[in-house]
Structures are given as structure tokens and as C-alpha cells.
Design an enzyme around this catalytic site. Structure first.
Site, PDB file in Angstrom:
ATOM      1  N   LYS A 202      36.755  41.394  40.461  1.00  0.00           N
ATOM      2  CA  LYS A 202      36.849  40.985  39.051  1.00  0.00           C
ATOM      3  C   LYS A 202      38.304  41.133  38.619  1.00  0.00           C
ATOM      4  O   LYS A 202      38.991  42.079  39.054  1.00  0.00           O
ATOM      5  CB  LYS A 202      35.920  41.889  38.239  1.00  0.00           C
ATOM      6  CG  LYS A 202      35.787  41.549  36.768  1.00  0.00           C
ATOM      7  CD  LYS A 202      34.729  42.460  36.136  1.00  0.00           C
ATOM      8  CE  LYS A 202      34.532  42.246  34.658  1.00  0.00           C
ATOM      9  NZ  LYS A 202      33.447  43.083  34.107  1.00  0.00           N
TER      10      LYS A 202
ATOM     11  N   SER B 163      29.933  40.729  31.575  1.00  0.00           N
ATOM     12  CA  SER B 163      31.219  40.079  31.653  1.00  0.00           C
ATOM     13  C   SER B 163      31.643  39.743  33.089  1.00  0.00           C
ATOM     14  O   SER B 163      32.574  38.954  33.278  1.00  0.00           O
ATOM     15  CB  SER B 163      32.303  40.974  31.035  1.00  0.00           C
ATOM     16  OG  SER B 163      32.382  42.202  31.733  1.00  0.00           O
TER      17      SER B 163
ATOM     18  N   SER C  18      27.490  44.802  32.426  1.00  0.00           N
ATOM     19  CA  SER C  18      28.259  43.651  32.905  1.00  0.00           C
ATOM     20  C   SER C  18      28.166  43.328  34.382  1.00  0.00           C
ATOM     21  O   SER C  18      28.669  42.290  34.807  1.00  0.00           O
ATOM     22  CB  SER C  18      29.730  43.838  32.559  1.00  0.00           C
ATOM     23  OG  SER C  18      29.950  43.359  31.285  1.00  0.00           O
TER      24      SER C  18
HETATM   25  N1  GLN Z   1      28.030  42.922  26.805  1.00  0.00           N
HETATM   26  C1  GLN Z   1      28.534  44.250  26.663  1.00  0.00           C
HETATM   27  C2  GLN Z   1      29.789  44.270  25.832  1.00  0.00           C
HETATM   28  O1  GLN Z   1      30.279  43.218  25.520  1.00  0.00           O
HETATM   29  C3  GLN Z   1      28.746  44.885  28.008  1.00  0.00           C
HETATM   30  C4  GLN Z   1      30.021  44.466  28.627  1.00  0.00           C
HETATM   31  C5  GLN Z   1      30.358  45.210  29.887  1.00  0.00           C
HETATM   32  O2  GLN Z   1      29.526  45.882  30.487  1.00  0.00           O
HETATM   33  N2  GLN Z   1      31.631  45.128  30.245  1.00  0.00           N
HETATM   34  O3  GLN Z   1      30.265  45.303  25.489  1.00  0.00           O
END
Ligand code: GLN
Length: 465
Positions: free
Chosen positions: A52, A129, A153
Site C-alpha cells: 500500500k 482504504s 481498511s
Molecule cells: N473507513 C475507516 C476510516 O475512514 C477505516 C479506514 C482504515 O482502516 N484506514 O477511518
């Protein structure tokens, strides 16, 4: 590729060169390959992987999906990348993400949305994400990929793209070199097509790192190993938290769920309904804590020391700071910074403390539920009638289309946050959790275990995969 159709393959390659292998300057997939040492045979053979793009890699760009870091080249590799390369693996690309990890759909990246490879003729979100990491594995571009999971994410994109997404216990894998979103929650996770490979990668990464102050110390690692060795068993007590039973699961998902539960019963595991009452209040707790930490972490991107620096706005220090931040960060990141700074200000009352209290209560409820004691507590009390594993859906629905997702979020940005309800409990309590695909339902099933009990989690995951 022939299995997934050539028109799809073309679309995929078009998107991958722009979005999954995000190099705003060039095609990163080839570039990374040529600039890194070649894979040599090690514990994992010559397996290739994708990271990532919030995981730093020396010699290539690390953008975190943001214009703010579009020119950023880290002078060092993240510990996870070092460990994998030492084990003989080859980094072949960097994957798209929601800017700084903020989002659930991969539509918040400055570099555009990644497409979900499970759908040939539709443009559906891959989840976020770590959407690029999940899409890359689903499209067989690499054997596995690394993502980060702050509130789901790794697990949500795994669920949407039909792959395995494993978030280990907080602190087992080093965060050194991972660009922080919310440091008390950020966890490096692994996406792959099968649990066995995720486990082998985990075994390489599961190491104490003195560069990460939150890395789990050796003493606790040894304690956990000893316990797991003494109590390993093949029949599990599996808890189904009633707060996770969703009315609106699709018919396909319901029937696949039933099949999994029947399979578990037939294999001799015990199923047990349980309750974790705090779950209902966790979304507000998560978004209070995560945004507060994010506002603080992102304050370093000021256009002077790091990040986007628009030559035109150099008049005053104040202008440099505010204009570079207003231009360099996308709308969702700016919203989170505002929310977080509000939470941390005296005007907000004691939101932050209340959110932390709720987090503590949640950990207490999980400790009451599991058989395995929490190794972070000073008293080791195992509950003979406790659960080994908890089970729930990973996502509310299968992946929505990009248009559907964007129009709903435009109406109300909170719709994007609701997706996280099933994944944030394990994040707030630091528990290991894994999403396993239910192919016909096009969404995943999630298993969770007590803090530190990653091995039991992986063993249980293998029995239902
Ligand atoms: N959707 C969640 C957020 O926007 C989790 C994101 C993540 O785990 N990086 O905070």
C-alpha cells in the site's frame, strides 16, 4: 488473465498503470521492479508482493494517495518491507488507497478510484482504504499485498474483492515506516488468496521492532506463545455477537452464512450466541479518536518540512502553511482534520475522554467473552466457558458501484462511515481479525480472536475457508 476475459484485462491494465501502481510520474510497477534488489529464494520462495502506498519504500515515491506527498521519496524502507526482502521476496509495486487511509471505498484518492476486479462490466468500488492492495491480489498481480487497517481498511476491501484480509493484533507487526493515520489503531495487514500464505507472511513480519515504540515486547510474545502451545485445540467455541446480526444482509449472504455455520457445527465446533453491548456506540467513539489522532499526525505536512509546496504562495509563513494545506489535502482529509481539532479543543467538552472510556469498556467486554486471557493485563485469568473465536459478516453489503457510493456520500458523508460498524470493534480493542470470502455472496465473513491469539484465529480461518 484469460479466465477473467480480455476486455476486462485491458480495463484492468489501464487502471492499474494509473491507479493501482500509483506513480504519478511513471508506471510504478516496472519502476519499482527495476530499482529494487531482485528476489532471492528464501522462506517464502520468490513470491512477489505489492505494498500500500502509505508504506515507505526507498527509491520510489510514497504518496499516501495524496497530492500533499506526490513528490515524496522516503530515505528508508519500512521495517515490513525490509523483513520481506530479507526473506527473499520481491516488491513489485505500490497500491492505491484512500488519501492517508481515510475512507472505505478508495474513491478518496487524489489519483482516482481503483476498480474492483470481481466485476467485469461494472465499475464497483474495491473497498477502502487498502482498495489497491485488495484489487491487486484479486487480479493476481502479486501473490500477496500489504495493506494497513485502522478501522477495517484491510478487511473491508478483502470482503468486497473476494480475497483474504488479515489484520493481526495491534503491535505484533512494526509500524516503522508506515505513514500514520491514527497511531493507536494503525496495523499493517496482509491480503492474499489463501490463509496459509497470509500465515507464512505473518510469521516473517511478526517480530519485535525497537524502532516502533508500540511494538509488542518480547516478554509478552513469549507469554502468548507458551499459552498457545499449551492450550492448542482443534474444536472451537465460536461466539456470534447479537449486535452483529444484520437485518439487511442480502439473501445470498444469509444463505452462505447458514452454510458456513452448518459446516462449523458438522466439524464439531460449538456455536454460542453472545452480546458485546458497547458495539452499538462504537462508531462515534472510533471517529472521535481516529480524527483526533489524525489531526495531530497530519500537522507535520506544512509545505515547508514535508509535502506539497506551491511556489506561488510563498508570501508569508502563515500563507504558505494554510494555502499548501488547503491545496495539498483532499476534502475528506480536511474534514477529518477539522473534526479532530474540534475534538481536541476545549470547546468540545470531554468527547475525547468519553470515547476512550467507551474503548476501555469494550476491551473489558471482550475480555469477559474470550477463553484466552488478555496478555496485556497483569492478571492472567482464562475463562473455561469463554469463546475462542467470534464470527460476524465483514461488510453490510457487497461492493456498491462507484457512482452509487459517491452519490450517497455526497448526500450525507456519514453513509461512508457506517460501513465500518462491523470492523471497528476489533480495531478499537486491538484484536486480530480476518475476512474470508463467501464467493457466491461477493462479501466476506469475519473472524475475531482475543488480543495476541492470532494463531488460533488463523487455525479457525483455515477450517472455514
Ligand atoms: N473507513 C475507516 C476510516 O475512514 C477505516 C479506514 C482504515 O482502516 N484506514 O477511518
Amino acid at each position: 488473465y484469460s479466465r477473467i476475459g480480455s476486455s476486462f484485462c485491458n480495463t484492468l491494465i489501464r487502471y492499474l498503470s494509473t491507479y493501482v501502481g500509483i506513480d504519478p510520474h511513471n508506471s510504478l510497477i516496472t519502476k519499482v521492479e527495476s530499482s529494487r534488489s531482485s528476489g532471492k529464494s528464501g522462506v517464502l520462495g520468490d513470491t512477489s508482493f505489492i505494498a500500500k502506498d502509505n508504506i515507505t519504500t526507498k527509491g520510489t515515491f510514497t504518496t499516501s494517495g495524496s497530492l500533499m506527498l506526490s513528490n515524496y521519496k522516503s530515505p528508508f524502507d519500512a521495517t515490513v518491507v525490509d523483513l520481506l526482502e530479507e526473506a527473499g521476496l520481491k516488491l513489485i509495486g505500490k497500491a492505491n488507497l484512500d488519501e492517508f487511509g481515510m475512507g472505505s471505498s478508495n474513491t478518496n484518492s487524489y489519483y482516482g478510484s481503483t476498480l474492483n476486479p470481481l466485476y467485469e462490466n461494472e465499475e464497483r468500488v474495491p473497498g477502502g482504504s487498502s482498495g489497491g492492495s485488495a484489487a491487486a491480489v484479486a487480479a493476481s498481480l502479486a501473490s500477496f499485498s500489504l495493506g494497513t487497517d485502522t478501522g477495517g481498511s484491510v478487511r473491508l476491501p478483502a470482503s468486497y474483492c473476494g480475497v483474504i484480509g488479515f489484520k493481526p493484533s495491534y503491535g505484533r507487526i512494526s509500524r516503522w515506516g508506515v505513514i500514520a493515520y491514527a497511531q493507536s489503531l494503525d496495523t499493517v495487514g496482509i491480503l492474499s488468496k489463501d490463509v496459509a500464505l497470509a500465515e507464512r507472511v505473518f510469521n516473517v513480519l511478526d517480530k519485535y521492532d525497537d524502532k516502533d515504540p508500540t511494538s509488542l515486547p518480547e516478554s509478552i510474545r513469549t507469554q502468548v506463545e507458551k499459552h498457545q502451545h499449551l492450550s492448542s485445540k482443534s474444536k472451537f467455541v465460536i461466539g456470534i455477537p447479537q449486535e452483529f446480526i444484520l437485518e439487511d444482509l442480502t439473501a445470498q449472504a444469509r444463505s452462505q452464512w447458514l452454510q458456513v455455520l452448518v459446516k462449523l457445527l458438522k466439524a464439531g465446533h460449538e456455536l454460542k450466541p453472545i452480546s458485546i453491548p458497547s458495539i452499538k456506540k462504537l462508531l462515534s467513539s472510533y471517529y472521535t479518536l481516529a480524527t483526533a489522532e489524525a489531526a495531530s499526525n497530519l500537522s507535520r505536512f506544512d509545505g515547508a518540512r514535508y509535502g506539497f509546496n506551491d511556489e506561488e504562495v510563498k508570501e508569508t509563513a502563515y500563507k504558505t502553511l494554510t494555502e499548501n494545506r488547503s491545496k495539498g489535502f483532499g476534502p475528506e482529509v480536511q474534514r477529518r482534520i477539522l473534526l479532530g481539532n474540534y475534538t481536541l479543543s476545549s470547546e468540545s467538552g470531554n468527547h475525547y475522554l468519553k470515547a476512550n472510556e467507551l474503548r476501555q469498556r469494550l476491551v473489558g467486554e471482550f475480555n469477559e467473552t474470550f477463553r484466552f486471557y488478555n496478555p496485556l493485563l497483569s492478571e492472567y485469568v482464562s475463562k473455561s466457558n469463554g469463546c475462542d473465536i467470534l464470527i460476524s459478516p465483514t461488510s453490510i453489503d457487497p461492493a456498491p458501484t462507484i457512482d452509487e457510493y459517491k452519490s450517497k456520500s455526497k448526500e450525507n458523508f456519514l453513509t461512508g462511515y457506517i460501513n465500518d460498524i462491523l470492523t471497528i470493534p476489533a480495531s478499537l480493542a486491538g484484536l486480530p481479525a480476518i475476512s474470508i470470502p463467501l464467493p457466491a455472496a461477493k462479501q466476506g465473513i469475519q473472524l475475531m480472536a482475543q488480543y495476541g491469539d492470532d494463531k488460533t484465529l488463523l487455525q479457525a480461518a483455515k477450517s472455514i475457508e
